[in-house]
Design a protein around this motif. Structure first.
Motif, PDB file in Angstrom:
ATOM      1  N   THR A  20      -4.276   0.028  -4.091  1.00 43.54           N
ATOM      2  CA  THR A  20      -3.793  -0.515  -5.807  1.00 43.54           C
ATOM      3  C   THR A  20      -4.409   0.152  -6.195  1.00 43.54           C
ATOM      4  O   THR A  20      -5.711   0.539  -6.629  1.00 43.54           O
ATOM      5  N   ARG A  21      -4.304   0.235  -7.567  1.00 42.09           N
ATOM      6  CA  ARG A  21      -4.053   0.889  -8.184  1.00 42.09           C
ATOM      7  C   ARG A  21      -4.712   0.657  -9.809  1.00 42.09           C
ATOM      8  O   ARG A  21      -4.631  -0.829  -9.926  1.00 42.09           O
TER       9      ARG A  21
ATOM     10  N   GLY B 200      -6.969   4.569  -7.005  1.00 42.14           N
ATOM     11  CA  GLY B 200      -6.468   3.843  -6.238  1.00 42.14           C
ATOM     12  C   GLY B 200      -7.289   2.996  -4.570  1.00 42.14           C
ATOM     13  O   GLY B 200      -8.248   4.693  -4.811  1.00 42.14           O
TER      14      GLY B 200
ATOM     15  N   LEU C  51      -9.844  -8.673  -5.702  1.00 36.72           N
ATOM     16  CA  LEU C  51      -9.224  -8.069  -3.971  1.00 36.72           C
ATOM     17  C   LEU C  51      -9.024  -8.861  -3.364  1.00 36.72           C
ATOM     18  O   LEU C  51     -10.514  -9.157  -3.523  1.00 36.72           O
TER      19      LEU C  51
END
Length: 398
Positions: free
Chosen positions: A336-337, A322, A358
């Motif tokens: 967010t993994r 994460g 990202l």
């Protein structure tokens, strides 16, 4: 107040980016004119002996109302079994809540966390304890970074008269004086921390950037060669190089070789590829090692992979549990993994491959430098690493 969590950090980041752009494109003397304090350094007296008995001298400590270190990402409950609900995980400092003590396994270790630089100023070499701006920035850094350790109920993060960011952009003697002043406060806070926790309680040390810079010295001065060294489960000295030759021998601890190594030092500096490291290495070279010697241009430093917990380790993105990603529109942050890999390179840096897809806003620094994300890119893995090493430390003790 909730949305200030990211808005203020964005403002600070823009200023830091301006500093680094200056280093990259303009002469160093012009950069110093723009960002190094122009005022004369004024030494300040040592704080009174009982100063850190005052709860107001701490950004985080057990029992504090609205403790920023108790914050959790908005979707933490969705990703972690037994975590508190998302509805109670607002990033607002005044709404930050602790993890559920019933459903989440607690880690029995007292954490001493030293925050990074929150002072960007040309009028002062050190932050005043009355400076609300740097205090708020520092509180936000504690919220985003120290929160990864909040499976422990005992997180302590002191306020201190931190040096301005310009202290790392010059080799003027005032810079060393400013850093020495800041260190005195950190060392004094640590003494109170040790007196306040259980005499047998395991200790975890953590710091980022300027905080890591001071933590190296603290380990040398207060821990190495003392009975306290036997209580150190792990030291996370992140975002400042820890030299294998100039620092580590004086710290009395090895690098963390394996995921369950304890009594060791974990450190890394994060870059996407291709990295441009001239600015980092120039700042590093300005400061001497703990042995008082110049670090030199080819000094090797520790790289412990925060995903797999191994010195020199390599881990795919699928192993990233994460990354903490900010959400500016909602004033929150979520995990967010499986997006960011990590690999310790021959240059001793932690490489994350091409810039990850990202939405990190303006946070990434020039040269693919992910300094501000050293901890949050691996927020969940660092949380797991912390629990694993403390558990291994306890098992070895038993």
């Amino acid at each position: 107040m909730a949305r200030k969590f990211l808005y203020i950090v964005v403002g600070l980041t823009v200023l830091v980016m301006a500093v680094l752009f200056g280093l990259r494109f303009f002469a160093e003397d012009l950069t110093e004119i723009a960002f190094v304090p122009s005022a004369a350094f004024t030494d300040q007296p040592r704080l009174a002996d009982a100063s850190y008995e005052n709860p107001d001298m701490w950004l985080a400590r057990p029992g504090m109302a609205n403790d920023p270190a108790r914050w959790l990402p908005s979707n933490y409950a969705e990703l972690t079994s037994g975590a508190p609900s998302a509805e109670t995980s607002s990033p607002a400092s005044e709404a930050a809540t602790a993890a559920d003590p019933v459903t989440e396994k607690k880690v029995d270790a007292a954490v001493f966390f030293v925050h990074p630089t929150g002072l960007v100023s040309r009028t002062s070499w050190n932050a005043s304890l009355d400076d609300d701006v740097s205090r708020q920035r520092s509180r936000l850094f504690v919220q985003g970074m120290a929160s990864t350790f909040n499976t422990s109920p005992d997180i302590w993060a002191p306020r201190y008269r931190q040096a301005a960011i310009g202290a790392f952009l010059t080799d003027a003697p005032q810079a060393t004086q400013a850093l020495d002043l800041a260190y005195r406060d950190v060392a004094q806070a640590f003494d109170m921390f040790v007196k306040s926790i259980r005499p047998d309680q395991p200790i975890v040390l953590a710091g980022h950037s300027q905080g890591a810079f001071h933590l190296r010295r603290l380990i040398r001065d207060k821990i190495a060669g003392t009975p306290l060294a036997k209580r150190i489960a792990v030291a996370y000295v992140i975002g400042w190089p820890v030299s294998n030759d100039r620092d580590l021998p004086l710290m009395g601890m090895p690098a963390c070789k394996e995921p369950t190594s304890t009594g060791c030092v974990a450190s890394w500096l994060t870059f996407a590829d291709p990295p441009e490291t001239e600015m980092l290495l120039r700042a590093y070279a300005r400061r001497k090692g703990l042995d008082g010697q110049e670090v030199g241009e080819n000094s090797s430093f520790i790289c412990v992979n925060p995903i797999d917990g191994r010195e020199g380790g390599n881990a795919p993105a699928s192993a990233n549990l994460g990354t903490l990603v900010p959400d500016l529109s909602n004033g929150t942050g979520a995990l967010t993994r499986g997006v960011v890999p990590a690999s310790c390179g021959a240059d001793h840096l932690l490489h994350i491959g091409p810039p990850p897809p990202l939405d990190l806003g303006p946070y990434v620094l020039p040269g693919n430098n992910y300094h501000l994300f050293d901890m949050t890119l691996f927020w969940s893995n660092l949380r797991a690493d912390f629990a694993r090493r403390v558990d291994a430390f306890g098992a070895a003790r038993r």
